[in-house]
Design a protein around this motif. Structure first.
Motif, PDB file in Angstrom:
ATOM      1  N   ILE A 190       0.837  -1.203   0.000  1.00 21.10           N
ATOM      2  CA  ILE A 190       0.000   0.000   0.000  1.00 21.10           C
ATOM      3  C   ILE A 190       0.871   1.253   0.000  1.00 21.10           C
ATOM      4  O   ILE A 190       0.621   2.211  -0.751  1.00 21.10           O
ATOM      5  CB  ILE A 190      -0.948  -0.012   1.210  1.00 21.10           C
ATOM      6  CG1 ILE A 190      -1.986  -1.128   1.046  1.00 21.10           C
ATOM      7  CG2 ILE A 190      -1.643   1.334   1.376  1.00 21.10           C
ATOM      8  CD1 ILE A 190      -2.819  -1.387   2.278  1.00 21.10           C
ATOM      9  N   GLN A 191       1.927   1.246   0.826  1.00 19.94           N
ATOM     10  CA  GLN A 191       2.841   2.394   0.857  1.00 19.94           C
ATOM     11  C   GLN A 191       3.531   2.579  -0.490  1.00 19.94           C
ATOM     12  O   GLN A 191       3.695   3.703  -0.973  1.00 19.94           O
ATOM     13  CB  GLN A 191       3.874   2.196   1.957  1.00 19.94           C
ATOM     14  CG  GLN A 191       3.297   2.278   3.370  1.00 19.94           C
ATOM     15  CD  GLN A 191       4.328   1.944   4.441  1.00 19.94           C
ATOM     16  OE1 GLN A 191       5.489   1.676   4.127  1.00 19.94           O
ATOM     17  NE2 GLN A 191       3.910   1.952   5.698  1.00 19.94           N
ATOM     18  N   SER A 192       3.940   1.448  -1.083  1.00 13.11           N
ATOM     19  CA  SER A 192       4.592   1.522  -2.391  1.00 13.11           C
ATOM     20  C   SER A 192       3.641   2.088  -3.440  1.00 13.11           C
ATOM     21  O   SER A 192       4.020   2.950  -4.248  1.00 13.11           O
ATOM     22  CB  SER A 192       5.077   0.130  -2.809  1.00 13.11           C
ATOM     23  OG  SER A 192       5.636   0.156  -4.099  1.00 13.11           O
ATOM     24  N   LEU A 193       2.382   1.614  -3.427  1.00 15.33           N
ATOM     25  CA  LEU A 193       1.397   2.139  -4.384  1.00 15.33           C
ATOM     26  C   LEU A 193       1.124   3.618  -4.130  1.00 15.33           C
ATOM     27  O   LEU A 193       0.948   4.395  -5.075  1.00 15.33           O
ATOM     28  CB  LEU A 193       0.102   1.332  -4.279  1.00 15.33           C
ATOM     29  CG  LEU A 193       0.120  -0.068  -4.895  1.00 15.33           C
ATOM     30  CD1 LEU A 193      -1.169  -0.815  -4.576  1.00 15.33           C
ATOM     31  CD2 LEU A 193       0.323   0.002  -6.405  1.00 15.33           C
ATOM     32  N   GLN A 194       1.072   3.997  -2.862  1.00 13.24           N
ATOM     33  CA  GLN A 194       0.859   5.417  -2.558  1.00 13.24           C
ATOM     34  C   GLN A 194       2.017   6.270  -3.056  1.00 13.24           C
ATOM     35  O   GLN A 194       1.805   7.370  -3.582  1.00 13.24           O
ATOM     36  CB  GLN A 194       0.672   5.589  -1.043  1.00 13.24           C
ATOM     37  CG  GLN A 194      -0.665   5.061  -0.527  1.00 13.24           C
ATOM     38  CD  GLN A 194      -0.778   5.123   0.978  1.00 13.24           C
ATOM     39  OE1 GLN A 194       0.231   5.180   1.682  1.00 13.24           O
ATOM     40  NE2 GLN A 194      -2.005   5.124   1.479  1.00 13.24           N
ATOM     41  N   ARG A 195       3.264   5.746  -2.893  1.00 11.99           N
ATOM     42  CA  ARG A 195       4.429   6.484  -3.416  1.00 11.99           C
ATOM     43  C   ARG A 195       4.343   6.615  -4.926  1.00 11.99           C
ATOM     44  O   ARG A 195       4.589   7.696  -5.485  1.00 11.99           O
ATOM     45  CB  ARG A 195       5.725   5.765  -3.021  1.00 11.99           C
ATOM     46  CG  ARG A 195       6.110   5.936  -1.558  1.00 11.99           C
ATOM     47  CD  ARG A 195       7.572   5.548  -1.332  1.00 11.99           C
ATOM     48  NE  ARG A 195       7.836   4.175  -1.722  1.00 11.99           N
ATOM     49  CZ  ARG A 195       7.734   3.127  -0.921  1.00 11.99           C
ATOM     50  NH1 ARG A 195       7.344   3.307   0.351  1.00 11.99           N
ATOM     51  NH2 ARG A 195       8.005   1.905  -1.344  1.00 11.99           N
ATOM     52  N   HIS A 197       1.675   6.496  -6.678  1.00 18.22           N
ATOM     53  CA  HIS A 197       0.557   7.402  -6.964  1.00 18.22           C
ATOM     54  C   HIS A 197       1.024   8.861  -6.908  1.00 18.22           C
ATOM     55  O   HIS A 197       0.722   9.670  -7.800  1.00 18.22           O
ATOM     56  CB  HIS A 197      -0.563   7.154  -5.942  1.00 18.22           C
ATOM     57  CG  HIS A 197      -1.584   8.237  -5.884  1.00 18.22           C
ATOM     58  ND1 HIS A 197      -1.681   9.116  -4.822  1.00 18.22           N
ATOM     59  CD2 HIS A 197      -2.553   8.608  -6.760  1.00 18.22           C
ATOM     60  CE1 HIS A 197      -2.656   9.961  -5.049  1.00 18.22           C
ATOM     61  NE2 HIS A 197      -3.210   9.677  -6.215  1.00 18.22           N
ATOM     62  N   VAL A 198       1.791   9.190  -5.871  1.00 18.10           N
ATOM     63  CA  VAL A 198       2.311  10.554  -5.728  1.00 18.10           C
ATOM     64  C   VAL A 198       3.294  10.876  -6.853  1.00 18.10           C
ATOM     65  O   VAL A 198       3.272  11.982  -7.424  1.00 18.10           O
ATOM     66  CB  VAL A 198       2.979  10.727  -4.345  1.00 18.10           C
ATOM     67  CG1 VAL A 198       3.700  12.080  -4.250  1.00 18.10           C
ATOM     68  CG2 VAL A 198       1.939  10.605  -3.237  1.00 18.10           C
ATOM     69  N   GLU A 199       4.173   9.905  -7.196  1.00 18.69           N
ATOM     70  CA  GLU A 199       5.151  10.127  -8.254  1.00 18.69           C
ATOM     71  C   GLU A 199       4.471  10.380  -9.588  1.00 18.69           C
ATOM     72  O   GLU A 199       4.859  11.288 -10.345  1.00 18.69           O
ATOM     73  CB  GLU A 199       6.083   8.913  -8.355  1.00 18.69           C
ATOM     74  CG  GLU A 199       7.045   8.780  -7.177  1.00 18.69           C
ATOM     75  CD  GLU A 199       7.852   7.496  -7.252  1.00 18.69           C
ATOM     76  OE1 GLU A 199       7.714   6.769  -8.254  1.00 18.69           O
ATOM     77  OE2 GLU A 199       8.615   7.207  -6.310  1.00 18.69           O
ATOM     78  N   VAL A 200       3.434   9.568  -9.923  1.00 23.91           N
ATOM     79  CA  VAL A 200       2.713   9.767 -11.183  1.00 23.91           C
ATOM     80  C   VAL A 200       2.014  11.117 -11.181  1.00 23.91           C
ATOM     81  O   VAL A 200       2.024  11.856 -12.186  1.00 23.91           O
ATOM     82  CB  VAL A 200       1.697   8.621 -11.408  1.00 23.91           C
ATOM     83  CG1 VAL A 200       0.787   8.935 -12.592  1.00 23.91           C
ATOM     84  CG2 VAL A 200       2.423   7.299 -11.640  1.00 23.91           C
ATOM     85  N   LYS A 201       1.415  11.449 -10.045  1.00 20.63           N
ATOM     86  CA  LYS A 201       0.746  12.744  -9.928  1.00 20.63           C
ATOM     87  C   LYS A 201       1.733  13.887 -10.151  1.00 20.63           C
ATOM     88  O   LYS A 201       1.445  14.849 -10.895  1.00 20.63           O
ATOM     89  CB  LYS A 201       0.106  12.851  -8.541  1.00 20.63           C
ATOM     90  CG  LYS A 201      -0.669  14.141  -8.315  1.00 20.63           C
ATOM     91  CD  LYS A 201      -1.304  14.123  -6.927  1.00 20.63           C
ATOM     92  CE  LYS A 201      -2.065  15.411  -6.662  1.00 20.63           C
ATOM     93  NZ  LYS A 201      -2.680  15.407  -5.312  1.00 20.63           N
ATOM     94  N   GLN A 202       2.911  13.797  -9.520  1.00 23.60           N
ATOM     95  CA  GLN A 202       3.924  14.844  -9.681  1.00 23.60           C
ATOM     96  C   GLN A 202       4.433  14.901 -11.115  1.00 23.60           C
ATOM     97  O   GLN A 202       4.674  15.999 -11.654  1.00 23.60           O
ATOM     98  CB  GLN A 202       5.081  14.581  -8.713  1.00 23.60           C
ATOM     99  CG  GLN A 202       4.710  14.812  -7.251  1.00 23.60           C
ATOM    100  CD  GLN A 202       5.817  14.427  -6.294  1.00 23.60           C
ATOM    101  OE1 GLN A 202       6.765  13.725  -6.677  1.00 23.60           O
ATOM    102  NE2 GLN A 202       5.710  14.861  -5.035  1.00 23.60           N
ATOM    103  N   LEU A 203       4.620  13.725 -11.747  1.00 25.08           N
ATOM    104  CA  LEU A 203       5.042  13.694 -13.155  1.00 25.08           C
ATOM    105  C   LEU A 203       4.044  14.426 -14.043  1.00 25.08           C
ATOM    106  O   LEU A 203       4.422  15.245 -14.907  1.00 25.08           O
ATOM    107  CB  LEU A 203       5.189  12.244 -13.623  1.00 25.08           C
ATOM    108  CG  LEU A 203       6.471  11.509 -13.251  1.00 25.08           C
ATOM    109  CD1 LEU A 203       6.366  10.036 -13.654  1.00 25.08           C
ATOM    110  CD2 LEU A 203       7.685  12.156 -13.940  1.00 25.08           C
ATOM    111  N   ILE A 204       2.761  14.127 -13.840  1.00 25.06           N
ATOM    112  CA  ILE A 204       1.725  14.748 -14.675  1.00 25.06           C
ATOM    113  C   ILE A 204       1.686  16.256 -14.447  1.00 25.06           C
ATOM    114  O   ILE A 204       1.643  17.056 -15.390  1.00 25.06           O
ATOM    115  CB  ILE A 204       0.355  14.109 -14.374  1.00 25.06           C
ATOM    116  CG1 ILE A 204       0.354  12.636 -14.818  1.00 25.06           C
ATOM    117  CG2 ILE A 204      -0.763  14.864 -15.080  1.00 25.06           C
ATOM    118  CD1 ILE A 204      -0.868  11.862 -14.372  1.00 25.06           C
TER     119      ILE A 204
END
Length: 496
Positions: A190-195, A197-204
């Motif tokens: 879950i933590q890995s997916l959340q990370r 998720h944040v990385e993809v969000k920041q990329l976009i």
């Protein structure tokens, strides 16, 4: 282990070591008669008035029980001194012959019963008679052996109880460890997916900011160029109407100079200016994750289902196999037209005459084969097959095995949908998915088939005393299995 659980285990263990009393109906407590016989303290004096005292002796002559006080007559008066005294028992009538009302004194080995002297002179006259003491000595030897066996049985049961208790505790500990690992692993996932998720969000967001920034800067320069072009357009419009040739020429030189925005013409709209591919990729990631987790969850579920403390032992003797006996019947709609069914569809023979079966999509049209009607799933099953003639296949198959054509896909044992034991006078082989194992030819023409579909066990036995294992398969069956037979050679028969 906690103190309370240790105490509970100790109490349960002590319960195991204490003999349990059975009820008079045959189940838990022994009858009061047996209890009174071996517990003198429960027998009361027959001569005490009011509050009765506990008896210490019973007289087989008087058929009464006496306490210490009332027993003195048997020691002081000659008439009572010859009476037979025994440890106090509440069942005196058991030691008296019901027919002659006499004391049971001897033992008849012929009828295995205690008798009186009158019985000895009557119906037991020619029987094998011994004294009660002699028979007691003989039975005492048997009792010693029985006590030893009983003690060994108790020790064996206690040992198994301890092993089972340890297995239960071990399983609990193992389950707790796995639960903790489950919590840790899924928390990390879950933590890995959340990370991510944040990385993809920041990329976009970063790409959006950079791309939009460049575009807006370009928009600003385009607006400046448009304003300049409009101003020049107006100046040119005015210049076109002037009559002053010198002014025209001087103005034309400045109005026709480069604007400084020529680089904007080298930039055009990209063919695609959308995050839609990114959206599809994220959706694909979700699908892939769901597929992977589903596959892995199925594996986890399978390993969880395989965890057991107790298991039912596989049968060894024929009577044990017969506990799982079933009676398959042959399915006429699958029967090849050169096979004749009889005995209520429990026997099949190969004939030279084509049988008048109607066409059916389930019918084998090339190989002389037939399937049974019932699909076997879950529970253990056992059936026996008698065969005679040239050669036969004794098989099980999934319902989806191909029925048409002469390919391996429709031949028992030569595909991944069926398992087959080939039998002939000279040769026995087992075949699955085209792989064949040679088996020694047994002496019996009767074959037993044992299937534990849930455990993935399929075994073929030569029915004899004892049973002889011909071949066993350990695999995973994913569908119900149908018994099937291949019958080769005219006159060859198979009987269920």
């Amino acid at each position: 282990m906690s103190r309370s659980s240790s105490r509970m285990d100790r109490d349960r263990y002590s319960t195991l070591e204490k003999p349990r009393r059975s009820s008079p109906r045959g189940g838990g407590r022994p009858s009061s008669r047996l209890s009174d016989r071996f517990n003198p303290g429960s027998v009361m004096c027959d001569f005490c008035m009011g509050k009765k005292s506990k008896a210490v002796k019973s007289c087989l002559t008087c058929l009464a029980s006496y306490c210490e006080t009332h027993l003195y007559s048997h020691y002081e008066y000659p008439a009572f001194m010859k009476h037979k005294l025994v440890t106090a028992t509440g069942q005196l009538r058991e030691e008296i012959c019901a027919e002659h009302d006499k004391l049971l004194e001897v033992f008849c080995r012929t009828d295995q019963s205690c008798i009186c002297v009158m019985c000895l002179m009557d119906e037991h006259k020619k029987h094998d008679i011994v004294s009660a003491a002699a028979e007691r000595t003989e039975k005492q030897k048997q009792l010693a052996a029985k006590l030893m066996m009983s003690q060994e049985k108790i020790e064996d049961r206690v040992k198994k109880w301890k092993e089972l208790r340890q297995a239960v505790e071990s399983l609990k500990n193992s389950a707790q460890q796995v639960l903790e690992e489950n919590e840790r692993v899924f928390a990390e996932l879950i933590q890995s997916l959340q990370r991510r998720h944040v990385e993809v969000k920041q990329l976009i967001l970063a790409q959006e900011k950079a791309t939009v920034g460049r575009a807006e800067s370009h928009l600003d320069r385009m607006e400046e160029e448009i304003m300049l072009l409009r101003k020049r357009h107006n100046d040119l419009e005015m210049l076109s109407h002037t009559d002053d040739h010198i002014h025209f020429l001087l103005s034309w030189q400045s109005l026709s100079a480069p604007s400084g925005y020529e680089d904007l013409t080298k930039v055009a709209l990209a063919p695609s200016f959308s995050f839609e591919p990114t959206k599809r990729t994220i959706a694909e990631l979700k699908t892939q994750l769901e597929e992977v987790t589903q596959v892995e969850f199925s594996k986890i579920s399978s390993t969880v289902d395989d965890v057991r403390i107790l298991q039912t032992l596989e049968p060894k003797k024929r009577e044990e196999f017969l506990q799982y006996s079933c009676q398959p019947t042959l399915d006429p709609s699958t029967t090849h037209k050169n096979l004749h069914l009889s005995r209520g569809n429990t026997a099949v023979a190969m004939t030279t005459e084509v049988q008048p079966y109607a066409d059916h999509p389930d019918r084998f049209d090339h190989w002389q084969q037939v399937l049974c009607t019932q699909g076997l799933m879950g529970k253990r099953c056992y059936w026996e097959v008698d065969w005679s003639g040239t050669e036969v296949d004794i098989a099980v198959a999934y319902r989806g095995i191909r029925r048409k054509g002469n390919g391996n896909e429709s031949s028992f044992g030569w595909n991944d949908h069926s398992w087959s034991l080939y039998c002939s006078d000279a040769k026995f082989t087992f075949t699955h998915n085209g792989k064949t194992t040679t088996i020694p030819v047994p002496g019996s023409m009767r074959v037993g088939v044992y299937l534990d579909q849930r455990a993935g066990t399929l075994a073929f036995y030569s029915v004899a005393d004892p049973m002889v294992l011909l071949h066993q398969v350990q695999t995973t069956f994913t569908e119900p299995l149908y018994p099937g037979f291949g019958v080769w050679g005219y006159g060859t028969t198979v009987k269920l």
